[in-house]
Design an enzyme around this catalytic site. Structure first.
Site, PDB file in Angstrom:
ATOM      1  N   HIS A 118      38.822  66.311  51.543  1.00 33.93           N
ATOM      2  CA  HIS A 118      37.802  67.216  52.082  1.00 33.93           C
ATOM      3  C   HIS A 118      37.850  67.234  53.608  1.00 33.93           C
ATOM      4  O   HIS A 118      37.322  66.331  54.257  1.00 33.93           O
ATOM      5  CB  HIS A 118      36.410  66.792  51.606  1.00 33.93           C
ATOM      6  CG  HIS A 118      36.176  67.019  50.154  1.00 33.93           C
ATOM      7  ND1 HIS A 118      35.536  68.136  49.660  1.00 33.93           N
ATOM      8  CD2 HIS A 118      36.537  66.279  49.073  1.00 33.93           C
ATOM      9  CE1 HIS A 118      35.489  68.075  48.340  1.00 33.93           C
ATOM     10  NE2 HIS A 118      36.092  66.953  47.957  1.00 33.93           N
ATOM     11  N   GLU A 161      36.198  69.158  55.523  1.00 30.30           N
ATOM     12  CA  GLU A 161      34.928  69.635  56.085  1.00 30.30           C
ATOM     13  C   GLU A 161      33.957  68.511  56.410  1.00 30.30           C
ATOM     14  O   GLU A 161      32.985  68.743  57.136  1.00 30.30           O
ATOM     15  CB  GLU A 161      34.265  70.639  55.127  1.00 30.30           C
ATOM     16  CG  GLU A 161      33.687  70.065  53.850  1.00 30.30           C
ATOM     17  CD  GLU A 161      34.683  69.946  52.716  1.00 30.30           C
ATOM     18  OE1 GLU A 161      34.243  69.865  51.555  1.00 30.30           O
ATOM     19  OE2 GLU A 161      35.905  69.916  52.981  1.00 30.30           O
ATOM     20  N   CYS A 183      40.099  70.470  47.074  1.00 27.28           N
ATOM     21  CA  CYS A 183      39.713  69.700  45.893  1.00 27.28           C
ATOM     22  C   CYS A 183      39.838  70.573  44.639  1.00 27.28           C
ATOM     23  O   CYS A 183      40.939  70.931  44.247  1.00 27.28           O
ATOM     24  CB  CYS A 183      38.309  69.120  46.077  1.00 27.28           C
ATOM     25  SG  CYS A 183      37.879  67.833  44.884  1.00 27.28           S
TER      26      CYS A 183
END
Length: 587
Positions: A243, A245, A156
């Site tokens: 993202h 994660e 990001c």
């Protein structure tokens, strides 16, 4: 008091070094949640923090630098660094990397390239953040890190920063992406090995890369983001706008694994057993033949600390239990039983209920409650510690999130977000040296370590309990009578969930005594009694949480038992708020 029980086995053989670790670069992670810590350690005081309006929204709102975590010498063989630029999920990146059996550390975003070279990480991850890279004052990294030859992954804001630093352009876009998006992977080699041609990912951005330098190649795109992922043609530099994660990117773990194992060359052999052996050896070297004091509560953090210390130094350990009257039902008895079953050393119990309740009389503001509880605990602990001869060290159950949130910083200044009870909680005049053997671990890792050390599952998997105890679950002024009601209601909630076989399936479950009364009818009489809320959540990391969808039959049993068995309650409500927007605790 004399202690009985079994002696935990001592580790055999020399400590094994950790073999894999990863770093995350950090602008300043202001986490919206307190990681639950033992009520008998030190209080949490949340500090006011100004919010920033940012373009990349999967972030916290802090405009300050985060800590450069002190290097741990026995975790330096292989690691990944995360440079945190303000993402609330920087810790989640580190946890996801550690799930690959690779050690990962979070450091401040402005760590120098020279310092990175000294630490010699196997890889670097640039986190997300709330700012726009093109705005004046936006956090930057030392661009020299791109010349070190160390693989870099930007996520990001981190991708935008890397792209801008290496000749690309970033702009605000009218086609913002928030939430789930379908991503088309046009290059499925290296970090996207094993991905399908089109997969769901999680986006949260208002800025995006509008132009890449000639040295970059696009690897993925969405319907509104032409550069959803990029790679440098000559350097091991990668970026992704989404993202990986978060769980909303279903195969994000595979992407991170590809980066840390295939690209960075980590061997994925870091184990908590290695950590335990090295920690025990480190404690022995630090302590020598001196005595250590440990605050004990029965929670997993303090219990694992005590287990490590006991394996390292045995009878040189003294534990203190402060019963402040804000504990769960039979908490002191549970602690005594667990202590006697697993440790053979002395335990000092401080009966301090009257003192704490006197200090809390007339107080209904949550932060003032926390402050007074913290002050009273410090005084009680100090008085009892003075009775222990030759005590030189104080052991605390500081966890990695505590260190990050509190701004504990070895290499430079960092703003404090929360005054954590486990980070510098006791006054310096006590004169103790600190031992914090868990300061590199997350909560789930502490639980696994507890099992490695032979602690019983019922202790290791106890639900977290807030630092101020029942004080933050008894809304409004705290009185002895209110605590009796709350304690009994809470015990029923936990007992019924355990009987239903759902305790391990839930992350946290408890009762809250509300500061209101309601009209009811019991028998033929009108009642005007207390209302109790039941809170039960499921979460992987306590950063976000969903309310638990308990069976109606179970909720009915809980409600019926509380109303019938707890005097002064005529209404039970079930909290169906998720986090965010609500927090797990009510105060």
């Amino acid at each position: 008091m004399p202690a009985t029980g079994i002696t935990l086995p001592s580790p055999s053989g020399p400590p094994l070094p950790c073999s894999a670790a990863i770093f995350v670069l950090d602008h300043r992670s202001r986490l919206p949640w307190p990681f639950p810590v033992s009520p008998l350690l030190f209080y949490t005081a949340a500090l006011a923090f100004p919010a920033i309006s940012g373009k990349n929204t999967m972030t916290s709102s802090a405009n300050t630098t985060s800590p450069a975590i002190a290097e741990t010498t026995w975790l330096t063989d292989q690691r990944i660094l995360v440079l945190d630029f303000g993402s609330q999920y920087a810790q989640l990146i580190a946890r996801r990397v550690r799930e690959q059996n690779v050690y990962c550390q979070i450091v401040r975003h402005d760590i120098s390239a020279e310092r990175i070279a000294e630490l010699a990480p196997k890889g670097i991850i640039l986190s997300g953040g709330p700012n726009s890279v093109y705005e004046e004052g936006a956090p930057k990294c030392d661009e020299g890190l791109f010349d070190l030859g160390i693989p870099v992954l930007g996520i990001c804001y981190g991708m935008q920063l890397a792209c801008q630093a290496l000749g690309g352009k970033v702009d605000n876009t009218p086609s913002r992406e928030y939430g789930r998006a379908m991503c088309e992977f046009t290059d499925r080699d290296s970090i996207f090995r094993g991905m399908q041609e089109s997969e769901q990912v999680w986006m949260s951005h208002g800025d995006q890369v509008s132009q890449i330098a000639d040295q970059f190649t696009a690897m993925a795109k969405t319907s509104t983001c032409p550069y959803a992922a990029i790679r440098h043609n000559e350097r091991p530099v990668f970026g992704m706008q989404f993202h990986p994660e978060v769980t909303h990117t279903p195969h994000g773990g595979q992407i991170l694994r590809n980066f840390v194992i295939d690209v960075c060359g980590c061997d994925g052999s870091w184990k908590l057993g290695d950590f335990a052996d090295a920690a025990i050896e480190s404690i022995r070297k630090q302590v020598g033949n001196k005595r250590v004091i440990c605050g004990l509560s029965g929670g997993v953090d303090s219990s694992v600390v005590a287990a490590l210390l006991y394996k390292a130094i045995g009878p040189q350990l003294s534990c203190i239990l402060v019963d402040n009257g804000l504990l769960r039902k039979n908490e002191q008895q549970i602690v005594l039983e667990e202590f006697s079953n697993h440790f053979k050393t002395d335990l000092h119990i401080v009966e301090a209920e009257d003192r704490f309740l006197a200090d809390l009389a007339g107080i209904d503001e949550p932060q003032e409650k926390r402050r007074r509880i913290g002050h009273a605990f410090i005084e009680c602990f100090k008085d009892e510690a003075a009775k222990i001869e030759d005590a030189h060290f104080l052991a605390q159950g500081t966890l990695y999130p505590d260190v990050i949130e509190s701004g504990a910083d070895k290499d430079g200044p960092a703003a404090t977000i929360k005054l954590h009870h486990n980070v510098g909680g006791l006054p310096e005049e006590l004169g103790f040296e600190l031992i914090e053997p868990l300061r590199d671990l997350f909560k789930d890792e502490v639980r696994r370590l507890g099992l490695e050390l032979g602690l019983p599952e019922q202790l290791v998997w106890r639900h977290p309990f807030p630092g101020p105890g029942l004080a933050v679950r008894c809304l409004g002024e705290i009185t002895r009578d209110k605590l009796v009601v709350l304690r009994e209601a809470d015990a029923i909630v936990v007992e019924e969930i355990e009987n239903a076989g759902l305790y391990r399936e839930t992350s946290q479950a408890f009762a809250v005594l509300l500061p209101v009364q309601s009209v009811g009818v019991m028998g033929d009489a009108r009642t005007y009694d207390n209302a109790v809320a039941v809170r039960c959540v499921n979460t992987d990391d306590f950063m976000t949480a969903d309310w638990s969808h308990l069976p109606y039959e179970l909720l009915a049993r809980i409600s019926t038992r509380i109303i019938n068995e707890v005097k002064g309650v005529n209404r039970v409500c079930y909290d169906i708020s998720s986090k965010p927007p609500a927090t797990i605790e009510w105060e």
